[in-house]
Design a protein around this motif. Structure first.
Motif, PDB file in Angstrom:
ATOM      1  N   LYS A 130     -34.935 -24.521 -13.194  1.00 30.49           N
ATOM      2  CA  LYS A 130     -34.845 -23.061 -13.215  1.00 30.49           C
ATOM      3  C   LYS A 130     -33.918 -22.629 -14.336  1.00 30.49           C
ATOM      4  CE  LYS A 130     -30.884 -22.197 -10.174  1.00 30.49           C
ATOM      5  NZ  LYS A 130     -30.395 -21.433  -9.005  1.00 30.49           N
ATOM      6  N   PRO A 131     -34.039 -21.385 -14.819  1.00 29.37           N
ATOM      7  CA  PRO A 131     -33.155 -20.909 -15.873  1.00 29.37           C
ATOM      8  C   PRO A 131     -31.706 -20.845 -15.402  1.00 29.37           C
ATOM      9  CG  PRO A 131     -35.058 -19.467 -15.623  1.00 29.37           C
ATOM     10  CD  PRO A 131     -35.047 -20.382 -14.441  1.00 29.37           C
ATOM     11  N   THR A 132     -30.802 -21.081 -16.322  1.00 26.92           N
ATOM     12  CA  THR A 132     -29.383 -20.816 -16.091  1.00 26.92           C
ATOM     13  C   THR A 132     -29.098 -19.409 -16.597  1.00 26.92           C
ATOM     14  OG1 THR A 132     -28.698 -23.121 -16.192  1.00 26.92           O
ATOM     15  CG2 THR A 132     -27.043 -21.462 -16.759  1.00 26.92           C
ATOM     16  N   ILE A 133     -28.658 -18.527 -15.696  1.00 29.29           N
ATOM     17  CA  ILE A 133     -28.472 -17.118 -16.036  1.00 29.29           C
ATOM     18  C   ILE A 133     -26.993 -16.772 -15.995  1.00 29.29           C
ATOM     19  CG2 ILE A 133     -29.030 -14.741 -15.409  1.00 29.29           C
ATOM     20  CD1 ILE A 133     -31.652 -15.740 -14.250  1.00 29.29           C
ATOM     21  N   VAL A 134     -26.476 -16.265 -17.104  1.00 29.25           N
ATOM     22  CA  VAL A 134     -25.090 -15.815 -17.216  1.00 29.25           C
ATOM     23  C   VAL A 134     -25.107 -14.299 -17.333  1.00 29.25           C
ATOM     24  CG1 VAL A 134     -22.966 -15.924 -18.561  1.00 29.25           C
ATOM     25  CG2 VAL A 134     -24.429 -17.953 -18.368  1.00 29.25           C
ATOM     26  N   ARG A 135     -24.422 -13.621 -16.407  1.00 30.94           N
ATOM     27  CA  ARG A 135     -24.386 -12.160 -16.402  1.00 30.94           C
ATOM     28  C   ARG A 135     -22.984 -11.678 -16.749  1.00 30.94           C
ATOM     29  NH1 ARG A 135     -27.414 -13.543 -11.824  1.00 30.94           N
ATOM     30  NH2 ARG A 135     -29.601 -12.840 -11.906  1.00 30.94           N
ATOM     31  N   LEU A 136     -22.887 -10.885 -17.801  1.00 30.42           N
ATOM     32  CA  LEU A 136     -21.626 -10.242 -18.160  1.00 30.42           C
ATOM     33  C   LEU A 136     -21.731  -8.763 -17.821  1.00 30.42           C
ATOM     34  CD1 LEU A 136     -19.409 -10.806 -21.251  1.00 30.42           C
ATOM     35  CD2 LEU A 136     -19.919  -8.489 -20.517  1.00 30.42           C
ATOM     36  N   GLN A 137     -20.903  -8.307 -16.888  1.00 31.57           N
ATOM     37  CA  GLN A 137     -20.901  -6.912 -16.447  1.00 31.57           C
ATOM     38  C   GLN A 137     -19.664  -6.229 -17.001  1.00 31.57           C
ATOM     39  OE1 GLN A 137     -23.263  -5.341 -14.342  1.00 31.57           O
ATOM     40  NE2 GLN A 137     -22.181  -3.428 -14.733  1.00 31.57           N
ATOM     41  N   GLY A 138     -19.856  -5.338 -17.979  1.00 32.84           N
ATOM     42  CA  GLY A 138     -18.736  -4.590 -18.519  1.00 32.84           C
ATOM     43  C   GLY A 138     -18.286  -3.506 -17.561  1.00 32.84           C
ATOM     44  N   LEU A 139     -16.980  -3.374 -17.407  1.00 29.15           N
ATOM     45  CA  LEU A 139     -16.412  -2.404 -16.467  1.00 29.15           C
ATOM     46  C   LEU A 139     -15.855  -1.175 -17.163  1.00 29.15           C
ATOM     47  CD1 LEU A 139     -14.527  -4.937 -14.159  1.00 29.15           C
ATOM     48  CD2 LEU A 139     -16.848  -4.040 -13.903  1.00 29.15           C
ATOM     49  N   SER A 140     -15.566  -1.285 -18.453  1.00 31.44           N
ATOM     50  CA  SER A 140     -14.997  -0.158 -19.195  1.00 31.44           C
ATOM     51  C   SER A 140     -15.134  -0.424 -20.681  1.00 31.44           C
ATOM     52  CB  SER A 140     -13.518   0.031 -18.839  1.00 31.44           C
ATOM     53  OG  SER A 140     -12.911   0.983 -19.694  1.00 31.44           O
ATOM     54  N   ALA A 141     -15.335   0.652 -21.451  1.00 30.36           N
ATOM     55  CA  ALA A 141     -15.399   0.532 -22.901  1.00 30.36           C
ATOM     56  C   ALA A 141     -14.093   0.966 -23.555  1.00 30.36           C
ATOM     57  CB  ALA A 141     -16.556   1.377 -23.442  1.00 30.36           C
ATOM     58  N   GLU A 142     -13.049   1.139 -22.757  1.00 30.92           N
ATOM     59  CA  GLU A 142     -11.781   1.641 -23.280  1.00 30.92           C
ATOM     60  C   GLU A 142     -11.038   0.585 -24.080  1.00 30.92           C
ATOM     61  OE1 GLU A 142     -10.732   4.813 -23.142  1.00 30.92           O
ATOM     62  OE2 GLU A 142     -12.706   5.200 -22.257  1.00 30.92           O
ATOM     63  N   LYS A 143     -11.065  -0.684 -23.608  1.00 33.19           N
ATOM     64  CA  LYS A 143     -10.361  -1.759 -24.293  1.00 33.19           C
ATOM     65  C   LYS A 143     -11.376  -2.776 -24.793  1.00 33.19           C
ATOM     66  CE  LYS A 143      -5.961  -1.463 -21.798  1.00 33.19           C
ATOM     67  NZ  LYS A 143      -4.959  -2.222 -20.989  1.00 33.19           N
ATOM     68  N   ALA A 144     -11.302  -3.059 -26.080  1.00 28.94           N
ATOM     69  CA  ALA A 144     -12.245  -3.997 -26.677  1.00 28.94           C
ATOM     70  C   ALA A 144     -11.908  -5.427 -26.276  1.00 28.94           C
ATOM     71  CB  ALA A 144     -12.239  -3.862 -28.197  1.00 28.94           C
ATOM     72  N   ALA A 145     -12.948  -6.270 -26.223  1.00 31.89           N
ATOM     73  CA  ALA A 145     -12.783  -7.657 -25.798  1.00 31.89           C
ATOM     74  C   ALA A 145     -13.545  -8.576 -26.737  1.00 31.89           C
ATOM     75  CB  ALA A 145     -13.275  -7.831 -24.360  1.00 31.89           C
ATOM     76  N   ALA A 146     -13.155  -9.868 -26.700  1.00 33.71           N
ATOM     77  CA  ALA A 146     -13.816 -10.895 -27.501  1.00 33.71           C
ATOM     78  C   ALA A 146     -14.330 -11.981 -26.578  1.00 33.71           C
ATOM     79  CB  ALA A 146     -12.847 -11.489 -28.524  1.00 33.71           C
ATOM     80  N   GLY A 147     -15.441 -12.618 -26.964  1.00 32.64           N
ATOM     81  CA  GLY A 147     -16.010 -13.680 -26.155  1.00 32.64           C
ATOM     82  C   GLY A 147     -16.563 -14.799 -27.006  1.00 32.64           C
TER      83      GLY A 147
END
Length: 412
Positions: A130-147
């Motif tokens: 089966k596919p491996t599914i990674v879900r990233l749920q952003g909670l706010s656009a106020e502070k920028a993030a890196a991944g």
């Protein structure tokens, strides 16, 4: 030798290569600065060729010096039992294993600021059920993030990995994809952000000997989403298919950039990106670059971009580029077309009693169905079709595109 230069030398790179794993050959029109050092990349102002289509004022400083220390997002993983998913330190040896060196400032900033790495490994000979599914749920656009994500398909493995992005975020990230000899891997990046999100992403793909890679970028949501994909070959015999589907609404900017570096003999690449636009100031950009180096004898490559403009006030830019440095190839070509509805298709449907609005829907469904089928992941196919329907519903009530507009087409 500085640490940055040493890292570049380790991957066979020089300061002016494109950032992929092949040695600099000196003088390609596609050359850019490749460096882990953020300060080696000038702050883009929008006058540069690589940034001329991008609305810089909407980047929220991701390209400049806005802090990337936010953590307002949640990550969940639904993995095949045979696939190993770990969160590791940024010093883990798997980061950088693709040979990629950042080739623009946002990518270098994300590389420097990501404090953790999501490592997805498909062990040798594993056939994931089966596919491996990674879900990233952003909670706010106020502070920028890196991944940072590293996907490794070891020898003769077979697997599917889906990266889903939702919610609100200001996000810059790098995704490394490494396929070893004989591996078969499908990676889908699904970007269905909220309307306030900005996402700058770079994916680098290293294709091993006789490996088969299918990579798809699907973009629906977000205020501004810019995805760059670079690909090279670690050995002969690699086969790469790069797919893209995007649908821009009023005010959205969706930008897709590709660079396929044919640096090994007897490899194949095929690119197919399709987009639709509706609403005032909806804007899409597709830039497709293919370089065939002198060593890349016996290769075959083709890239195609098609854009369907559904309403007046929308704009699609499409630029295919091909640079060939050896004539000993099986074939190379590219094509790009941007236009409105096919009047003959609409007439055919309406002549059989189908109302105009439903006829338009059928044309758009057909336009995208081929691509959804090519992606070939049944677990998300229904979702993609439903999201296209959602986008069409958003466009209901908007004035349709002019019946006989000029159509831009280029093919070689």
């Amino acid at each position: 030798m500085t640490t940055d230069t040493a890292q570049q030398a380790q991957h066979g790179l020089t300061e002016h290569s494109h950032g992929a794993g092949a040695p600099d050959h000196g003088g390609s029109a596609f050359d850019t600065v490749a460096s882990f050092d953020v300060d080696a990349h000038v702050v883009p102002r929008g006058r540069e060729e690589e940034w001329r289509f991008t609305p810089m004022a909407r980047l929220r400083g991701l390209h400049d010096d806005a802090p990337l220390d936010g953590h307002d997002y949640e990550v969940s993983v639904d993995a095949d039992p045979q696939v190993v998913v770990e969160t590791v330190e940024a010093t883990d040896a798997r980061r950088g294993s693709s040979g990629y060196v950042p080739n623009d400032r946002p990518s270098a900033r994300a590389w420097a600021e990501a404090d953790k790495v999501l490592a997805i490994t498909v062990p040798a000979d594993v056939v994931a059920e089966k596919p491996t599914i990674v879900r990233l749920q952003g909670l706010s656009a106020e502070k920028a993030a890196a991944g940072h994500v590293v996907i490794t398909a070891e020898r003769f493995s077979q697997s599917v990995v889906v990266l889903e992005h939702e919610g609100s975020a200001a996000f810059a990230d790098n995704v490394e994809i490494v396929t070893h000899d004989g591996a078969r891997l499908i990676v889908v990046s699904l970007q269905d952000w909220a309307d306030d999100s900005v996402h700058l992403s770079h994916h680098h793909i290293s294709v091993g000997r006789d490996a088969v890679v299918k990579h798809a970028v699907v973009s629906f949501g977000g205020d501004l989403v810019r995805t760059s994909v670079t690909l090279d070959y670690a050995a002969p015999g690699g086969d790469a298919e790069l797919l893209g589907l995007y649908f821009a609404d009023s005010g959205q900017h969706l930008e897709k950039r590709l660079f396929v570096d044919h640096n090994q003999p007897h490899c194949r690449s095929n690119v197919l990106y399709k987009g639709a636009l509706q609403g005032r100031k909806a804007h899409t950009v597709w830039i497709g670059n293919v370089l065939i180096r002198p060593a890349a004898e016996g290769i075959s490559t083709y890239e195609l971009n098609r854009n369907l403009v559904l309403t007046d006030g929308a704009r699609a830019d499409s630029v295919p580029n091909l640079e060939i440095e050896t004539g000993e190839i099986e074939g190379a070509g590219h094509a790009s077309a941007t236009g409105r509805f096919d009047d003959e298709q609409l007439f055919y449907l309406m002549a059989r009693g189908i109302p105009a609005d439903e006829a338009r829907r059928l044309v758009v469904r057909g336009f995208f169905t081929e691509l959804i089928n090519k992606i070939g992941v049944p677990e998300i196919a229904e979702r993609l079709t439903a999201t296209v329907e959602r986008e069409l519903a958003i466009g209901e009530g908007l004035p349709a595109a002019s019946a006989t507009p000029p159509t831009a087409t280029v093919e070689h």
